[in-house]
Each structure stands twice: as structure tokens, then as C-alpha cells.
Design an enzyme around this catalytic site. Structure first.
Site, mmCIF file in Angstrom:
data_model
loop_
_atom_site.group_PDB
_atom_site.id
_atom_site.type_symbol
_atom_site.label_atom_id
_atom_site.label_comp_id
_atom_site.label_asym_id
_atom_site.label_seq_id
_atom_site.Cartn_x
_atom_site.Cartn_y
_atom_site.Cartn_z
ATOM 1 N N HIS A 193 0.822 -1.211 0.000
ATOM 2 C CA HIS A 193 0.000 0.000 0.000
ATOM 3 C C HIS A 193 0.853 1.257 0.000
ATOM 4 O O HIS A 193 2.053 1.232 0.291
ATOM 5 C CB HIS A 193 -0.959 0.002 1.191
ATOM 6 C CG HIS A 193 -0.283 0.083 2.534
ATOM 7 N ND1 HIS A 193 0.094 1.272 3.100
ATOM 8 C CD2 HIS A 193 0.068 -0.879 3.416
ATOM 9 C CE1 HIS A 193 0.646 1.043 4.283
ATOM 10 N NE2 HIS A 193 0.654 -0.254 4.494
ATOM 11 N N CYS A 209 2.662 -4.820 7.019
ATOM 12 C CA CYS A 209 2.421 -4.534 5.610
ATOM 13 C C CYS A 209 3.642 -3.905 4.955
ATOM 14 O O CYS A 209 4.561 -3.446 5.625
ATOM 15 C CB CYS A 209 1.215 -3.615 5.462
ATOM 16 S SG CYS A 209 -0.328 -4.378 6.000
#
Length: 243
Positions: A193, A209
Site C-alpha cells: 500500500h 504490511c
């Protein structure tokens, strides 16, 4: 081979942005999501980007009504700039590879090259590894922290799934794009992301992440289709040279 397929590294970079910003405060306008052209043959040597190319690559950009600030790339380690490199992964073209120790993400191309991005990764104890697929992609996603994160940080409860998550925007932790990783049909809760925190690139700060600066995640999103294969390494992967 047709000359249109023989894109130089310079024309390839310029094709990845919609307009060159002539001033640091100027903003370009992102086009609709599209596949970025991939050359079938790359001229050698692969040379670093010029200053003008870097300015264009990391300029402020307006995307779907959101103004993404320019990245002060001069303050970053140059090895984390988006760039084409000799592929060190050995994976098939189209594969996404995360080199966790190296803080790099690669998209493998035909012909022995890869596009390399600098990334920030999860803190020790929150990192995932293995092989999966990019099952879902989202432009300007809502952020819905998982229950275990809310348990550690109760103030995030207002952004829970039940409460609808955080609205999209430049302050949203998922940034301009998110790619969701599944394994064996199940959501791993592991994401690629965007992030407004350019200074987190090259560091281990996120909760599991892989984060990229927003300008880079927009580029990544255009290169990676649904159901692309992804491999995440926790062991060292030999870093590719930039030239």
C-alpha cells in the site's frame, strides 16, 4: 522487432508520469489506472534516472481529487528510488517479489530486468512470508484496522470494520492504492500500500504490511494485475545493481 517495442529507459520513465512538474510546488494529474508498457528488450547499460526524471517521478500529483504532496526524494537514500535493475529474483515475468531484509519490492519483467521500489516493512514479529496472489486491488481504499491491532491500540476502534473504517485520503495509512494478498483462498491481512510517510521507506515500522510512497504505489498498481503471483522473502535476497 518493431521500434515501438524498443523503449529506452528514459522514454519508459517519462511514460510513467502524466506531465513533468516544472516547479516543486506544481502538481501533475494522474490518468486513469492503466497497464504500464513493458519493453521486450532493454538497452544496456541500464543508467540511473536524471535529476529531471526524478523531479517528475516524485512531483506532487492530483489523483481522483486528492492532492498528493511531492516527495522530498533528495532526503531519501537513492537506492530506494524507483528504478529498473537487473533482476536478482529468478522469478517468472509478472511476479511480485518482496525482499524484506533489503527493503525492496520487485516487479519482474521479461528479458532479465525488474522494476525495483524502496519499501518500508513490518516490525519484527509482525512480518509475513510465503507465496500468495494479489486477489484484490483498490484505488483510494478505506482503512479498517484488524481486531488485533485495535486490541493493541484501542484508540483505533473508531476506524473498525463495524464503524466503516477511515475515509480515503492522503492521511489514510493505506495511501493512494492498496493491493491485498491472499494465500490458499484466505486473506493474509498482508497489504502492499501507499503511505504519506516517505521517511519510513527503508525502515521496519509498519504492522506487517509493505508500504511505498504514494507516487510509487500508483506506478506499481498500474503494472500489477489481479491474481499476480507474489513471493515474500524474510531471508536475504541479493540486491540488484542499479546499473
Amino acid at each position: 522487432m518493431n521500434s515501438e517495442h524498443r523503449l529506452s529507459r528514459r522514454s519508459f520513465v517519462l511514460a510513467s508520469v502524466s506531465m513533468t512538474a516544472t516547479l516543486a510546488g506544481c502538481a501533475t494529474t494522474a490518468t486513469s489506472p492503466r497497464r504500464v508498457p513493458v519493453p521486450e528488450q532493454v538497452s544496456r547499460p541500464i543508467i540511473p534516472a536524471s535529476e529531471a526524471e526524478l523531479q517528475a517521478r516524485y512531483a506532487a500529483v492530483e489523483d481522483s481529487g486528492h492532492l498528493i504532496p511531492a516527495v522530498p526524494y533528495q532526503k531519501m537514500d537513492p537506492k530506494y528510488y524507483r528504478q529498473r535493475v537487473v533482476d536478482p529474483t529468478g522469478e517468472a515475468p509478472g511476479t511480485v517479489v518482496v525482499d524484506t531484509p533489503g527493503r525492496f519490492l520487485y516487479v519482474v519483467e521479461p528479458g532479465g530486468t525488474a522494476i525495483r521500489y524502496g519499501v518500508g516493512i513490518g516490525r519484527d514479529g509482525f512480518a509475513w512470508q510465503g507465496e500468495g496472489i494479489i486477489h484484490w486491488r483498490q484505488s483510494w481504499p478505506r482503512w479498517k484496522p484488524p481486531a488485533d491491532m485495535i486490541a493493541r491500540q484501542p484508540h483505533l476502534a473508531r476506524y473498525s470494520v463495524e464503524n466503516g473504517g477511515m475515509d480515503p485520503g492522503v492521511k489514510n495509512p493505506l495511501g493512494a492504492r492498496a493491493l491485498y494478498i491472499f494465500q490458499n483462498g484466505q486473506d493474509t491481512l498482508y497489504r502492499l500500500h501507499g503511505s504519506p510517510e516517505w521517511d519510513s521507506i527503508g525502515k521496519a515500522t509498519s504492522s506487517g504490511c509493505v508500504r511505498l510512497v504514494n507516487q510509487d504505489v500508483i506506478d506499481l498498481y498500474a503494472r500489477v494485475p489481479y491474481h499476480a503471483r507474489i513471493v515474500v522473502h524474510q531471508d536475504a535476497l541479493r540486491a540488484a545493481p542499479a546499473v
